[in-house]
Design an enzyme around this catalytic site. Sequence first.
Site, PDB file in Angstrom:
ATOM      1  N   GLU A 180      13.338 -15.738  -1.353  1.00  0.00           N
ATOM      2  CA  GLU A 180      13.651 -16.656  -0.278  1.00  0.00           C
ATOM      3  C   GLU A 180      12.023 -17.684   0.352  1.00  0.00           C
ATOM      4  O   GLU A 180      12.709 -18.704   0.098  1.00  0.00           O
ATOM      5  CB  GLU A 180      13.834 -15.922   1.444  1.00  0.00           C
ATOM      6  CG  GLU A 180      15.094 -15.617   1.588  1.00  0.00           C
ATOM      7  CD  GLU A 180      15.185 -14.918   3.226  1.00  0.00           C
ATOM      8  OE1 GLU A 180      15.106 -15.949   3.574  1.00  0.00           O
ATOM      9  OE2 GLU A 180      15.656 -13.987   3.305  1.00  0.00           O
TER      10      GLU A 180
ATOM     11  N   ASP B 180       1.005  -1.207   0.012  1.00  0.00           N
ATOM     12  CA  ASP B 180      -0.438  -0.042   0.412  1.00  0.00           C
ATOM     13  C   ASP B 180       0.663   1.626  -0.114  1.00  0.00           C
ATOM     14  O   ASP B 180       2.500   1.120   0.320  1.00  0.00           O
ATOM     15  CB  ASP B 180      -0.608   0.051   0.987  1.00  0.00           C
ATOM     16  CG  ASP B 180      -1.947   1.068   1.305  1.00  0.00           C
ATOM     17  OD1 ASP B 180      -2.799   0.907   0.233  1.00  0.00           O
ATOM     18  OD2 ASP B 180      -1.591   1.981   2.213  1.00  0.00           O
TER      19      ASP B 180
END
Length: 547
Positions: A264, A206
């Site tokens: 990851e 956001d």
Amino acid sequence: MTPSSNDKAPWWQEAIIYQVYPRSYLDTNGDGVGDLPGITAKLDYIASLGVDIVWLSPFFKSPMKDFGYDISDYCDVDPLFGTLDDFDKLIAKAHSVGLKIMIDQVMSHTADAHPWFVESRANRDNPKSDWYVWSDPLPDGNPPNNWLSVFGGSAWQWDTRRKQYYMHNFLVSQPQLNFHNPDVQQAHLDALRFWLERGVDGVRMDACVFHFHDRQLRSNPPALVRDTSTVTDVNPYGMQAHIHDKTQPENIAFLQKVRALLDEFGAVSIGEVSSDDALAQMAEYTSGDDKLHMAYSFNLLTPEFSSAHIRRQVEEFNERVKDGWGSWSVGNHDAIRVATRWANGEPTPALRTSLSKLVLALQLSLKGTPCLYQGDELALTEADVPFELLQDPYGITFWPEFKGRDGCRTPMPWTSEAPNAGFTSGKPWLPVPAEHLALAESVQDQDPQSMLNFQRAIIHWRRTMPQLLRGEIAFYDVPEQALALRRDLEGHAPLVAVFNVTDQPLSFDWPQAAGAAPLEGHGLPGEVADGKVTLPAYGGWFGTLKA
């Protein structure tokens, strides 16, 4: 590079995102507010739409002054929505039906109730004293510069504890974090890791252009062209060129840290870009493979619905965002419902359904990852919420010329016969418009010609068209009432599409289409024969060019 038929695009480039606004999806405990168990209960429905990613607007602990976009604990669920256990069950259910979950991370600011800010504002020498943007007043007592808040007034609020101003880009109760402090960045990375370890598949960032501010606190100059895409023309925020209060170059390095963490876990990101030159930021933030996976702007969330506008946005994006990836959104929790915003006057229900079908087909034809908003699959219209029932502080401030965002956030209508359309057994936090009852999911599910079943069918059809998933895009010069495009993918016949973006029938000559074979299964009404394009109001046509 133009992908060949043997190239496999990253999965998220072929995916479709569906945004859920948790407050308004389904309430299971009768308090009038949607919750996580309600979303879990509807995951089979969401999967039936054919989408891939479910973006959840914030459900974290919050005072709810901006309805969850003011976070007081990044690592817990607000009791209004449920518990961490409810979230874990939601993740497990989503994955079992083939859906991925994307959470909404509001990093630029917190709630003023967040423990970080409580400590920061206590005095000027505590461990978190510089976790937020603080400044001494000017000699005459005024704020340090002319920066404005998106939600109205100055971006600076006086605090009597520190006898300083703190910055807020949105509500006074949403203080701006100081991203120049590496501890702030690490705290956000740690919070994001918390959710990734719980199985989250992606993050919507956001206000991602707001992370950093100009250290020198220089005032913004006047805008050369007033911004009316990210704010309305009654908001003075659009009168400034926002070159110092956001879109700072330091943001690149932070986005690279976020990307490294996401990589990851094999998770994806999409950024909300609201800036004076959104395309420039989208290009910068998505270039290469080390920042955002994709980004979207407000450029198709405006009232303008014309072939020229849509073509211009796509062509400028392709010209400037060379190696990045975009997401096209025509509706979300911040914009007037597209079935109202892009309608011409007050169309009949049938014509509004035709418009909604046309808009979705067009959106699914553009190069990029489509982002859909809950309720648009039902062709929901903007609700007219009276002033006394308004909840959105943004709308209350700028009423009556701007009524805020409540009109697109009213509850989902599930069952036409049930009280509150089956959303809640209590009093809903926003009213359920009477006109939405006829559009309820229970009604449309039984109607083969409904918007709901059209969405299911065309998304399924799109998956069989690799040109629409991975092909390059180009446009044809046709009459302004129409938008015509071509999607090219090596090893496949070029796919062409023509859309009538008006509420009047349309016919014109298009020699290129004389050699095109029509495609079936998309559900749009229209015909191309002997080089003549014939489209009803909001009609469309798909075909493939013959060799």
